[in-house]
Design a protein around this motif. Structure first.
Motif, PDB file in Angstrom:
ATOM      1  N   TRP A 144       0.847  -1.199   0.000  1.00  0.00           N
ATOM      2  CA  TRP A 144       0.000   0.000   0.000  1.00  0.00           C
ATOM      3  C   TRP A 144       0.877   1.242   0.000  1.00  0.00           C
ATOM      4  N   GLY A 145       0.444   2.241  -0.728  1.00  0.00           N
ATOM      5  CA  GLY A 145       1.150   3.521  -0.737  1.00  0.00           C
ATOM      6  C   GLY A 145       0.142   4.636  -0.880  1.00  0.00           C
ATOM      7  N   ASN A 146       0.511   5.818  -0.391  1.00  0.00           N
ATOM      8  CA  ASN A 146      -0.448   6.931  -0.435  1.00  0.00           C
ATOM      9  C   ASN A 146      -0.245   7.820  -1.655  1.00  0.00           C
ATOM     10  N   GLY A 147       0.520   7.327  -2.640  1.00  0.00           N
ATOM     11  CA  GLY A 147       0.604   8.021  -3.917  1.00  0.00           C
ATOM     12  C   GLY A 147       1.693   9.086  -3.996  1.00  0.00           C
ATOM     13  N   LYS A 148       2.531   9.194  -2.973  1.00  0.00           N
ATOM     14  CA  LYS A 148       3.561  10.244  -2.998  1.00  0.00           C
ATOM     15  C   LYS A 148       4.950   9.621  -3.095  1.00  0.00           C
ATOM     16  N   MET A 149       5.926  10.464  -3.425  1.00  0.00           N
ATOM     17  CA  MET A 149       7.282   9.934  -3.513  1.00  0.00           C
ATOM     18  C   MET A 149       8.284  10.910  -2.915  1.00  0.00           C
ATOM     19  N   ILE A 196      -6.206   8.614   7.425  1.00  0.00           N
ATOM     20  CA  ILE A 196      -5.212   9.606   7.861  1.00  0.00           C
ATOM     21  C   ILE A 196      -3.958   9.466   6.995  1.00  0.00           C
ATOM     22  N   ALA A 197      -3.491   8.240   6.831  1.00  0.00           N
ATOM     23  CA  ALA A 197      -2.247   8.007   6.076  1.00  0.00           C
ATOM     24  C   ALA A 197      -2.387   8.499   4.629  1.00  0.00           C
ATOM     25  N   ALA A 198      -3.574   8.339   4.076  1.00  0.00           N
ATOM     26  CA  ALA A 198      -3.779   8.731   2.674  1.00  0.00           C
ATOM     27  C   ALA A 198      -3.610  10.235   2.486  1.00  0.00           C
ATOM     28  N   LYS A 199      -3.925  10.998   3.544  1.00  0.00           N
ATOM     29  CA  LYS A 199      -3.897  12.459   3.401  1.00  0.00           C
ATOM     30  C   LYS A 199      -2.576  13.090   3.836  1.00  0.00           C
ATOM     31  N   LEU A 200      -1.666  12.320   4.381  1.00  0.00           N
ATOM     32  CA  LEU A 200      -0.405  12.906   4.852  1.00  0.00           C
ATOM     33  C   LEU A 200       0.369  13.505   3.678  1.00  0.00           C
ATOM     34  N   PRO A 201       1.071  14.596   3.926  1.00  0.00           N
ATOM     35  CA  PRO A 201       1.754  15.267   2.813  1.00  0.00           C
ATOM     36  C   PRO A 201       3.039  14.574   2.371  1.00  0.00           C
ATOM     37  N   PHE A 202       3.461  13.573   3.079  1.00  0.00           N
ATOM     38  CA  PHE A 202       4.682  12.848   2.718  1.00  0.00           C
ATOM     39  C   PHE A 202       4.316  11.395   2.394  1.00  0.00           C
ATOM     40  N   PRO A 203       5.198  10.689   1.676  1.00  0.00           N
ATOM     41  CA  PRO A 203       4.852   9.317   1.301  1.00  0.00           C
ATOM     42  C   PRO A 203       4.816   8.354   2.488  1.00  0.00           C
ATOM     43  N   VAL A 204       3.805   7.509   2.476  1.00  0.00           N
ATOM     44  CA  VAL A 204       3.693   6.442   3.464  1.00  0.00           C
ATOM     45  C   VAL A 204       3.563   5.136   2.693  1.00  0.00           C
ATOM     46  N   MET A 205       4.371   4.159   3.066  1.00  0.00           N
ATOM     47  CA  MET A 205       4.321   2.862   2.378  1.00  0.00           C
ATOM     48  C   MET A 205       4.188   1.751   3.407  1.00  0.00           C
ATOM     49  N   SER A 228      15.111   5.858  -2.550  1.00  0.00           N
ATOM     50  CA  SER A 228      13.972   6.427  -3.292  1.00  0.00           C
ATOM     51  C   SER A 228      12.729   5.710  -2.785  1.00  0.00           C
ATOM     52  N   LEU A 229      11.832   6.475  -2.220  1.00  0.00           N
ATOM     53  CA  LEU A 229      10.580   5.889  -1.727  1.00  0.00           C
ATOM     54  C   LEU A 229       9.466   6.313  -2.675  1.00  0.00           C
ATOM     55  N   HIS A 230       8.953   5.356  -3.417  1.00  0.00           N
ATOM     56  CA  HIS A 230       7.893   5.644  -4.381  1.00  0.00           C
ATOM     57  C   HIS A 230       6.634   4.950  -3.873  1.00  0.00           C
ATOM     58  N   ALA A 231       5.876   5.685  -3.059  1.00  0.00           N
ATOM     59  CA  ALA A 231       4.703   5.086  -2.400  1.00  0.00           C
ATOM     60  C   ALA A 231       3.485   5.170  -3.304  1.00  0.00           C
ATOM     61  N   GLN A 232       3.651   4.703  -4.528  1.00  0.00           N
ATOM     62  CA  GLN A 232       2.508   4.723  -5.446  1.00  0.00           C
ATOM     63  C   GLN A 232       1.450   3.719  -4.981  1.00  0.00           C
ATOM     64  N   ALA A 233       0.231   3.954  -5.388  1.00  0.00           N
ATOM     65  CA  ALA A 233      -0.851   3.030  -5.010  1.00  0.00           C
ATOM     66  C   ALA A 233      -0.581   1.664  -5.637  1.00  0.00           C
ATOM     67  N   GLY A 250       0.358  -3.422 -12.736  1.00  0.00           N
ATOM     68  CA  GLY A 250       1.648  -3.958 -12.317  1.00  0.00           C
ATOM     69  C   GLY A 250       2.432  -2.957 -11.484  1.00  0.00           C
ATOM     70  N   GLU A 251       1.719  -2.042 -10.842  1.00  0.00           N
ATOM     71  CA  GLU A 251       2.400  -1.025 -10.038  1.00  0.00           C
ATOM     72  C   GLU A 251       2.263  -1.342  -8.551  1.00  0.00           C
ATOM     73  N   ARG A 252       3.414  -1.395  -7.903  1.00  0.00           N
ATOM     74  CA  ARG A 252       3.437  -1.596  -6.455  1.00  0.00           C
ATOM     75  C   ARG A 252       4.222  -0.460  -5.823  1.00  0.00           C
ATOM     76  N   PRO A 253       3.862  -0.086  -4.610  1.00  0.00           N
ATOM     77  CA  PRO A 253       4.728   0.864  -3.915  1.00  0.00           C
ATOM     78  C   PRO A 253       6.091   0.211  -3.704  1.00  0.00           C
ATOM     79  N   GLU A 254       7.155   0.983  -3.828  1.00  0.00           N
ATOM     80  CA  GLU A 254       8.463   0.333  -3.685  1.00  0.00           C
ATOM     81  C   GLU A 254       9.551   1.279  -3.222  1.00  0.00           C
ATOM     82  N   ILE A 255      10.586   0.653  -2.697  1.00  0.00           N
ATOM     83  CA  ILE A 255      11.776   1.388  -2.261  1.00  0.00           C
ATOM     84  C   ILE A 255      12.918   0.925  -3.145  1.00  0.00           C
ATOM     85  N   VAL A 256      13.664   1.863  -3.669  1.00  0.00           N
ATOM     86  CA  VAL A 256      14.829   1.512  -4.477  1.00  0.00           C
ATOM     87  C   VAL A 256      16.046   2.174  -3.854  1.00  0.00           C
TER      88      VAL A 256
END
Lengths: 360, 586
Positions: A151-156, A220-229, A257-262, A268-274
């Motif tokens: 799960w990710g809140n869509g931010k990076m 709450i996590a979805a609305k945070l201004p920073f990425p949550v994964m 790199s934290l890409h907390a995409q949904a 084929g998109e997962r939240p991920e850390i590189v």
């Protein structure tokens, strides 16, 4: 049988397609080194249109209004430009309400598309652009560690990581989020206290990686201004050991790199850390599609198995009846503590590592 | 493809679901069509394949392994028609429910009339109405254009104007549609289905043809009191195929193999239900329910007149969180027979959505998934009730009409550990009334049979008659209310040997009459306290011939609509009791 894949790897070649949802303009160049926040493409998500009633504005009949047009289809106009007129005793005119382009004009009306700021697509990871996909985006390649979540809140973001857990089953407490984590990407275990997220926002942290979280906190996590994964799922469960080891050793005190995409299985998109690492030139790419096989490293998805990892010892030749009464194709999996458990194949995900074992 | 009523060839049906792709083989055995076997593989509609082909190929391979029949030739193509050595098949049909629901903008004049009909049309396939444009819409044309450009719908359904009715108002409404289509790039331009006032077809063509992908269908609301969805539904199915073909790889091959015979699973399912309604008691309807990972389908037919409603995002896999959100947590928890925290249930459902293919390993997990299925079913059936034909006989407006049989499909039922568990989910979710029979489509054949009916109706008829469905049992559900424990029904059962047994059934209980599978018995039903068992009115007694199913003959004396106790302890106690009543037999 096809196995879904979840990547948790300390060292791999990572290729990521970054494409726009609709065609747009690619601004990156082939061979360009990019950082996670670099813009690689842009697009206009939803152009704004406005219909001007020229005839009414000039107080003339529509056919007469058409003869008084100053701009025509395809013309660019700036805000305040006269687009029609003058007409009548008082030399009435119609002006463009904003800058844009005339898309249609006739029957006493004019349709203008406003110029709007494009939406930017960022690279999301450190790497090199290896291919341009015209009008759509790019393929970026890098080498290093890869850790996918659920799960990710869509931010990076991009930054230094700070571990906030000493063992995989630690719960992240509000008291742990203080000034010391400010500006870093905090890594915690299970989180069920909304105060943790509120403190993280106050600090503020640059990002938050959690092993698991109560589903109650999602709004709450979805609305945070920073990425949550979230790495493993919802409800209390220890962080999977492969991720814990990776975060605790390979990547300690490194920029990630934290890409907390949904998580969108359909794309084929997962939240991920590189974590880009200096690694040898020749390194294997992980599989994106796999088949279940003996010897394969797997991740157990059902909460009953608490996000454990293991190795498939054998695929059972006949469907197995589980305590729920459900009968399903299953594998015998050796967990890290050497315990052997039977698990439905439907509850397993492959790590996507190449195996020479016979597939099932 | 030519339609034939006499076709002795074999048939392969491919069903592409959100989670699984199945290949089903039908052929002639001893002069009759039979279902032979199936092969299943995970669907490959989504990443990393983005092409249905891989899943279809694997499903066919698994079918070939199961039957020993060669289906794919050395050229990697399906062997069709079949060869003398029994390899290959003679025909192929396909059904599909996978893929995101089509995004639909519905356009109509009045909310309760033409716009309602446009919504009803959209609800006959995997579609979601994301915006509406209507007569009293206060948005200006430019705002409507902006909305459409932002939504990027797959389809705009334009209803409005009864025949000989309003015309200029409809043309005013479609101005924004035409302009938005003109402004959209070719690849993003929506399909436009005009199913309104037939008198203005020429004007509609002049506005929309050339700027959009225009389709014209007969008016779905030709008069104020008449809704005729079916002709437009055929056009909608054609649009569905075109949209899916553009969105998903491999559909083109499937269309080519099947001679364009790709049908939305729900439409094919509905076709079978309509067929059955002509076969069974014309005084009753036939009901079909399909609970899937992403959506739930309700199909009902009353003497050939069908009502089909697809509820996208009301499912037990990828639709599980939406089901939870539409029900609130209490709506799920009330069905659980054990104590658990709200958080545990909520967390499980969110995890299920992340891993929709995962299976419940423990009894508690299974109970949560079955609770989710009950709730999805309950919501879908309740929402469909007002749309069933006005003339359908029912004990009360808010209750299910008298229907027989009820066909249930979906792996949550067919893979339930026992017939009793499947039956209890269906009784709770559907809440049938009077005397009926519930069957489970244990091999999930219904939609394949519906699709096959177009090219080989004989196959559909013979396979349905070949006991391919699992009869869970005859159900007797008296309608009414009483205090818990009050006797509400006297049952006298006479078996084939003439042996009589009597039983008094009390309100609030589920009782099972121990009748073996397939055994016929006569039941004399005498409702008490003005309860109604569908014998001509409240309190009326009557006699029926009933057949035992996998769960025997079941008397559901819990009243209608089912009211669960507000006291959690008592509710759990009763839930366990009902479970054990059916589980003991099932």
């Amino acid at each position: 049988m096809l196995a879904p894949v979840k990547h948790i790897s300390p060292l791999t070649l990572i290729q990521r397609e970054r494409v726009l949802p609709i065609p747009g303009r690619v601004v990156a160049r082939q061979g360009q080194a990019v950082s996670p926040t670099d813009v690689i493409a842009e697009y206009v998500l939803a152009p704004k249109y406005f219909i001007l009633d020229i005839a009414e504005g000039l107080n003339v009949a529509p056919d007469k209004a058409d003869k008084l047009l100053q701009c025509h289809k395809g013309d660019n106009v700036s805000k305040g430009d006269v687009v029609a007129g003058p007409a009548g005793l008082f030399q009435r005119v119609v002006r463009a309400p904003f800058s844009g382009q005339v898309k249609l004009a006739g029957d006493g009306k004019m349709l203008i598309e406003a110029f709007v700021s494009p939406v930017e697509l960022r690279a999301g990871l450190d790497g090199t652009v290896t291919r341009i996909i015209p009008d759509w985006g790019v393929i970026i390649e890098t080498r290093g560690a890869l850790l996918q979540g659920v799960w990710g809140n869509g931010k990076m973001t991009y930054g230094l990581m700070q571990l906030l857990l000493e063992s995989p089953d630690d719960e992240l407490r509000a008291g742990q989020i203080d000034i010391s984590v400010r500006g870093t990407i905090g890594v915690g275990g299970y989180c069920r206290d909304p105060q943790v997220l509120q403190n993280a926002a106050k600090a503020p942290v640059k990002g938050l990686i959690l092993g698991s979280m109560s589903a109650d906190l999602l709004p709450i996590a979805a609305k945070l201004p920073f990425p949550v994964m979230i790495l493993d799922g919802f409800g209390q469960m220890p962080m999977n050991s492969a991720a814990y080891k990776l975060l605790n050793t390979t990547t300690k005190d490194r920029n990630v790199s934290l890409h907390a995409q949904a998580y969108q299985a359909s794309k084929g998109e997962r939240p991920e850390i590189v974590i880009t690492l200096p690694v040898p030139e020749h390194i294997e790419v992980l599989l994106e599609a796999d088949e279940f096989a003996a010897g394969q490293k797997v991740y157990l998805v059902n909460k009953s198995y608490s996000a454990q990892t293991g190795i498939i010892k054998r695929i059972l030749s006949k469907p197995f009846k589980f305590p729920s009464g459900i009968i399903a194709l299953a594998a015998e999996v050796s967990l890290e503590n050497d315990e052997l458990v039977k698990v439905p194949l439907a509850c397993l995900e492959s790590f996507g590592e190449k195996t020479s074992q016979e597939t099932y | 493809m030519a339609t034939s009523t006499i076709n002795t060839g074999s048939l392969l049906a491919i069903d592409i679901g959100t989670a699984s792709t199945r290949a089903l083989l039908f052929d002639v055995v001893s002069g009759h069509y039979r279902f032979l076997a199936s092969g299943t593989a995970p669907s490959t509609v989504v990443a990393p394949f983005f092409n249905v082909g891989e899943g279809v190929r694997r499903a066919i391979d698994n079918l070939a392994k199961a039957t020993g029949r060669r289906l794919i030739g050395s050229d990697e193509n399906l062997i069709m028609p079949g060869l003398a050595d029994n390899s290959g098949v003679d025909a192929l049909v396909a059904t599909m429910s996978a893929g995101k629901p089509l995004k639909v903008v519905a356009v109509g004049l009045l909310e309760d009339i033409t716009l309602a009909s446009a919504r009803h049309l959209a609800a006959t396939t995997y579609a979601q109405v994301v915006d509406v444009i209507k007569l009293n819409d206060r948005r200006q044309t430019s705002d409507r254009i902006n909305t459409i450009m932002q939504i990027r719908p797959d389809l705009v359904i334009v209803a409005g104007g009864t025949d000989d009715g309003a015309s200029q108002s409809v043309l005013d409404l479609i101005e924004a549609i035409g302009l938005a289509s003109y402004l959209s790039p070719e690849t993003q331009s929506p399909h436009i289905l005009f199913a309104g006032n037939q008198e203005i077809q020429t004007e509609v063509r002049s506005v929309l043809e050339g700027v959009g992908k225009l389709h014209i269908a007969p008016n779905i609301r030709p008069t104020l009191n008449l809704e005729t969805i079916s002709p437009a539904q055929r056009e909608l199915t054609a649009i569905y195929k075109r949209v899916r073909n553009a969105q998903i790889g491999g559909i083109g091959d499937l269309l080519s193999w099947s001679g364009d015979n790709l049908t939305p699973t729900a439409v094919a399912f509905s076709r079978v239900i309509r067929f059955l309604s002509k076969k069974y008691d014309p005084d009753k309807g036939v009901l079909g329910v399909d609970v899937g990972s992403q959506s739930t389908t309700v199909a009902a037919a009353f003497d050939g007149k069908e009502t089909l409603r697809v509820y996208p995002y009301l499912g037990v896999g990828t639709g599980s969180v939406r089901t939870l959100q539409k029900s609130k947590l209490d709506g799920i928890i009330r069905w659980l027979p054990f104590d658990t925290s709200n958080d545990a249930v909520q967390d499980y459902i969110y995890n299920k959505e992340i891993h929709p293919h995962s299976l419940p390993v423990t009894r508690k997990e299974l109970a949560i998934e079955q609770a989710l299925a009950r709730q999805a079913l309950l919501l879908a059936v309740r929402r469909s009730l007002p749309d069933f034909p006005a003339g359908s006989a029912r004990p009360a407006p808010d209750l299910l009409p008298w229907v027989e049989p009820i066909i249930a499909t979906g792996s949550v039922f067919s893979k339930a550990p026992s017939p009793g568990q499947a039956l209890l989910m269906l009784l709770d979710g559907i809440q049938p009334t009077g005397v009926t029979t519930i069957v489970v489509d244990q091999n999930n054949l219904s939609s394949a049979l519906g699709a096959a009916a177009r090219i080989n109706p004989l196959l559909t008829v013979q396979v349905i008659e070949s006991s391919t469905f699992l009869n869970l049992g005859t159900i007797i559900a008296p309608v009414g209310y009483a205090r818990f424990g009050t006797p509400i029904l006297r049952v006298r059962m006479t078996n084939r040997a003439g042996v009589e047994t009597t039983r008094k059934v009390r309100y609030g209980m589920i009782e099972v009459l121990p009748v073996k599978m397939g055994e016929k018995v006569k039941l004399h039903l005498r409702p008490l306290h003005q309860f109604d068992v569908g014998m001509g009115g409240p309190g009326k007694a009557g006699e029926v011939t009933a057949v035992g199913g996998a769960a025997g003959i079941v008397i559901d004396a819990r009243g209608r609509p089912l009211r669960l106790s507000q006291d959690p302890k008592r509710r759990k106690h009763l839930t366990r009791k009902w479970y054990h009543a059916l589980e003991a037999k099932g």
